[in-house]
Design an enzyme around this catalytic site. Structure first.
Site, PDB file in Angstrom:
ATOM      1  N   CYS A 113      -1.599 -10.378   5.406  1.00 30.61           N
ATOM      2  CA  CYS A 113      -2.227  -8.972   5.762  1.00 30.61           C
ATOM      3  C   CYS A 113      -3.119  -9.167   6.841  1.00 30.61           C
ATOM      4  O   CYS A 113      -3.531  -8.088   7.705  1.00 30.61           O
ATOM      5  CB  CYS A 113      -3.196  -8.457   4.564  1.00 30.61           C
ATOM      6  SG  CYS A 113      -2.052  -8.276   3.050  1.00 30.61           S
ATOM      7  N   HIS A 246      -8.279  -3.754   7.277  1.00 32.95           N
ATOM      8  CA  HIS A 246      -7.013  -3.778   6.440  1.00 32.95           C
ATOM      9  C   HIS A 246      -7.231  -2.825   5.206  1.00 32.95           C
ATOM     10  O   HIS A 246      -8.169  -2.962   4.570  1.00 32.95           O
ATOM     11  CB  HIS A 246      -6.766  -5.263   5.873  1.00 32.95           C
ATOM     12  CG  HIS A 246      -5.747  -5.433   4.993  1.00 32.95           C
ATOM     13  ND1 HIS A 246      -4.586  -4.785   5.030  1.00 32.95           N
ATOM     14  CD2 HIS A 246      -5.610  -5.888   3.789  1.00 32.95           C
ATOM     15  CE1 HIS A 246      -3.722  -4.892   4.259  1.00 32.95           C
ATOM     16  NE2 HIS A 246      -4.594  -5.818   3.120  1.00 32.95           N
ATOM     17  N   ASN A 276      -1.706  -0.445   0.298  1.00 28.98           N
ATOM     18  CA  ASN A 276      -1.762  -1.515   1.141  1.00 28.98           C
ATOM     19  C   ASN A 276      -0.252  -2.027   1.618  1.00 28.98           C
ATOM     20  O   ASN A 276       0.471  -2.399   0.943  1.00 28.98           O
ATOM     21  CB  ASN A 276      -2.262  -2.481   0.154  1.00 28.98           C
ATOM     22  CG  ASN A 276      -2.390  -4.048   0.730  1.00 28.98           C
ATOM     23  OD1 ASN A 276      -1.930  -4.194   1.935  1.00 28.98           O
ATOM     24  ND2 ASN A 276      -3.098  -4.814  -0.056  1.00 28.98           N
TER      25      ASN A 276
HETATM   26  N1  ACO Z   1      -3.767   1.076 -14.403  1.00 27.88           N
HETATM   27  C1  ACO Z   1      -4.763   1.021 -15.357  1.00 27.88           C
HETATM   28  N2  ACO Z   1      -5.410   0.021 -15.941  1.00 27.88           N
HETATM   29  C2  ACO Z   1      -5.070  -1.352 -14.827  1.00 27.88           C
HETATM   30  C3  ACO Z   1      -4.485  -1.315 -13.759  1.00 27.88           C
HETATM   31  C4  ACO Z   1      -3.716   0.087 -13.666  1.00 27.88           C
HETATM   32  N3  ACO Z   1      -2.851   0.076 -12.517  1.00 27.88           N
HETATM   33  N4  ACO Z   1      -4.387  -2.325 -13.282  1.00 27.88           N
HETATM   34  C5  ACO Z   1      -5.243  -3.146 -13.931  1.00 27.88           C
HETATM   35  N5  ACO Z   1      -5.806  -2.348 -15.250  1.00 27.88           N
HETATM   36  C6  ACO Z   1      -6.623  -2.739 -16.132  1.00 27.88           C
HETATM   37  C7  ACO Z   1      -6.887  -4.004 -16.565  1.00 27.88           C
HETATM   38  O1  ACO Z   1      -5.722  -4.566 -17.383  1.00 27.88           O
HETATM   39  C8  ACO Z   1      -8.110  -4.453 -16.934  1.00 27.88           C
HETATM   40  O2  ACO Z   1      -8.282  -4.085 -18.420  1.00 27.88           O
HETATM   41  P1  ACO Z   1      -9.021  -4.707 -19.526  1.00 27.88           P
HETATM   42  O3  ACO Z   1     -10.360  -4.453 -18.952  1.00 27.88           O
HETATM   43  O4  ACO Z   1      -8.308  -4.126 -20.806  1.00 27.88           O
HETATM   44  O5  ACO Z   1      -8.545  -6.298 -19.276  1.00 27.88           O
HETATM   45  C9  ACO Z   1      -8.809  -3.213 -16.272  1.00 27.88           C
HETATM   46  O6  ACO Z   1      -7.981  -2.362 -15.731  1.00 27.88           O
HETATM   47  C10 ACO Z   1      -9.812  -3.834 -15.271  1.00 27.88           C
HETATM   48  O7  ACO Z   1      -9.122  -4.854 -14.327  1.00 27.88           O
HETATM   49  P2  ACO Z   1      -9.385  -5.397 -13.218  1.00 27.88           P
HETATM   50  O8  ACO Z   1      -8.329  -6.257 -12.403  1.00 27.88           O
HETATM   51  O9  ACO Z   1     -11.007  -6.094 -13.499  1.00 27.88           O
HETATM   52  O10 ACO Z   1      -9.979  -4.322 -12.000  1.00 27.88           O
HETATM   53  P3  ACO Z   1     -10.364  -4.086 -10.527  1.00 27.88           P
HETATM   54  O11 ACO Z   1     -11.513  -3.163 -10.865  1.00 27.88           O
HETATM   55  O12 ACO Z   1     -10.743  -5.390 -10.299  1.00 27.88           O
HETATM   56  O13 ACO Z   1      -9.315  -3.624  -9.745  1.00 27.88           O
HETATM   57  C11 ACO Z   1      -7.759  -4.337  -8.221  1.00 27.88           C
HETATM   58  C12 ACO Z   1      -8.302  -4.332  -9.766  1.00 27.88           C
HETATM   59  C13 ACO Z   1      -7.516  -2.729  -7.561  1.00 27.88           C
HETATM   60  C14 ACO Z   1      -6.483  -5.139  -8.119  1.00 27.88           C
HETATM   61  C15 ACO Z   1      -8.871  -5.045  -7.179  1.00 27.88           C
HETATM   62  O14 ACO Z   1      -9.371  -6.315  -8.096  1.00 27.88           O
HETATM   63  C16 ACO Z   1      -8.695  -5.249  -5.816  1.00 27.88           C
HETATM   64  O15 ACO Z   1      -8.420  -4.476  -5.035  1.00 27.88           O
HETATM   65  N6  ACO Z   1      -8.344  -6.610  -5.562  1.00 27.88           N
HETATM   66  C17 ACO Z   1      -8.254  -7.007  -4.254  1.00 27.88           C
HETATM   67  C18 ACO Z   1      -6.867  -6.679  -3.783  1.00 27.88           C
HETATM   68  C19 ACO Z   1      -6.549  -6.956  -2.135  1.00 27.88           C
HETATM   69  O16 ACO Z   1      -7.692  -6.596  -1.337  1.00 27.88           O
HETATM   70  N7  ACO Z   1      -5.633  -7.410  -1.624  1.00 27.88           N
HETATM   71  C20 ACO Z   1      -5.555  -7.768  -0.058  1.00 27.88           C
HETATM   72  C21 ACO Z   1      -4.816  -8.806   0.397  1.00 27.88           C
HETATM   73  S1  ACO Z   1      -3.129  -8.316  -0.339  1.00 27.88           S
HETATM   74  C22 ACO Z   1      -2.166  -9.246   0.461  1.00 27.88           C
HETATM   75  O17 ACO Z   1      -2.421  -9.882   1.267  1.00 27.88           O
HETATM   76  C23 ACO Z   1      -0.553  -8.949   0.093  1.00 27.88           C
END
Ligand code: ACO
Length: 318
Positions: A113, A246, A276
């Site tokens: 990214c 990004h 993304n």
């Molecule tokens: N739909 C519903 N529930 C979901 C989903 C979904 N799509 N995905 C995860 N959950 C659930 C999880 O299973 C978890 O459930 P649990 O509490 O029962 O275990 C709950 O939602 C919370 O999950 P978290 O992973 O803690 O959710 P979070 O608020 O951290 O959001 C996310 C996840 C969106 C992936 C976030 O962590 C994020 O944006 N991370 C950064 C991503 C990023 O910036 N990438 C950049 C680089 S990408 C690259 O270089 C290719």
């Protein structure tokens, strides 16, 4: 140090729009969860367009929008981690599609990214030897996304953005990129296995991510990069027209805006439309911001990338 002019920009995406509601029928998720946790409402997923097709379309837009003669391009750099082939590069495929001279320098950069930012930094230095450089970020991430994994598949989309630069009057400041944690929180195994003399097929592996760890990393480096670019340029945030980070997650940007006391209106955000798109996200957002008249090529803008590697980098064009 070279100053630059941005001559043109453009973007392209596959025709197939995929909404959060569409994903509800594929994995256990909901439109509301995706919007609340990421800000994403839509993304485009390729059915038959490959990375070079999108890169070519974005390049045509950049050339057309700003009436640039394609034969004046003498270097093409494509940032991608999802090329059509291991070789030839996407840049070579784009050169062929554009019908350009074989003497055009063509190569790809894989910085995930951060890739487009790295490509821009390299291009700026190459302006001592080349006159007009076409820089593209293009991805078909759907190739490496696991559409049974709700943790990742709702986040990513396919697309491409292009920018054409030459030497000019705008100073470009850059933050170099620290690298931490090469393969623990964000990776796709791909061709990691060696096969020796066996000729066994090597099965490509899907993208895997520890979302929370990447989220923490993203907040930290986005904040650091904005602060460092302001410090290098002796500018205040009020003197910056627009920050284009990004487009990974609306909440990452909101968190950093709050921490640094920057109004959200200072950021350009289109993650809701494209998801993304990795290396394509910054150039798509730049071209989208120009199209929406949020900025012009003379605006003072920060472009910032962060992602797998872990990598990050930023430029301030002033
Ligand atoms: N739909 C519903 N529930 C979901 C989903 C979904 N799509 N995905 C995860 N959950 C659930 C999880 O299973 C978890 O459930 P649990 O509490 O029962 O275990 C709950 O939602 C919370 O999950 P978290 O992973 O803690 O959710 P979070 O608020 O951290 O959001 C996310 C996840 C969106 C992936 C976030 O962590 C994020 O944006 N991370 C950064 C991503 C990023 O910036 N990438 C950049 C680089 S990408 C690259 O270089 C290719």
């Amino acid at each position: 140090m070279n100053n630059i002019n941005i001559l043109g920009c453009g973007y392209a995406h596959p025709s197939n729009a995929v909404s959060n509601y569409d994903l509800e029928s594929i994995v256990e998720t909901s439109h509301d969860w995706i919007v609340q946790r990421t800000g994403i409402e839509n993304r485009y997923i390729s059915e038959d367009e490959n990375t070079s097709d999108l890169a070519y379309q974005a390049s045509l837009q950049a050339l057309k929008n700003h009436q640039i003669d394609r034969s004046t391009i003498d270097c093409i750099i494509v940032a991608t981690m999802t090329p059509d082939y291991i070789t030839p590069s996407v840049a070579c495929l784009v050169r062929d599609r554009l019908g350009l001279d074989q003497h055009v320098l063509c190569f790809d950069v894989n910085g995930a990214c951060s890739g487009f930012i790295y490509a821009l930094q390299v291009a700026k230095d190459l302006l001592n030897s080349y006159q007009r450089i076409l820089i593209i970020g293009s991805e078909t991430l759907s190739k490496i996304v696991d559409f049974t994994d709700r943790n990742t598949c709702v986040l990513f989309g396919d697309g491409a953005g292009a920018m054409i630069i030459e030497k000019g009057s705008h100073e470009i400041l850059q933050v170099s990129n620290a690298i931490e944690d090469s393969k623990h929180v964000l990776y796709a195994d791909g061709l990691k296995l060696t096969k020796g003399l066996s000729n066994q097929d090597v099965t490509p592996q899907y993208l895997k991510m520890e979302g929370t760890d990447v989220f923490r990393f993203a907040i930290k480096v986005l904040e650091e990069t904005i602060t460092e670019l302001l410090s290098q340029s002796n500018k205040t945030i009020d003197e910056i027209d627009c920050i284009i980070p990004h487009q990974a997650n609306y909440r990452i940007i909101k968190h950093v805006a709050k921490k640094l006391d920057i109004p959200m209106s200072k950021f350009f955000i289109d993650v809701q439309e494209f998801g993304n798109t990795s290396a394509a996200s910054v150039p798509i957002a730049y071209a989208d911001a120009v199209e929406k008249k949020r900025i012009t090529h003379d605006s003072c803008v920060m472009l910032i990338g962060f992602g797998a590697g872990l990598t990050y980098g930023g430029v301030l064009i002033k």
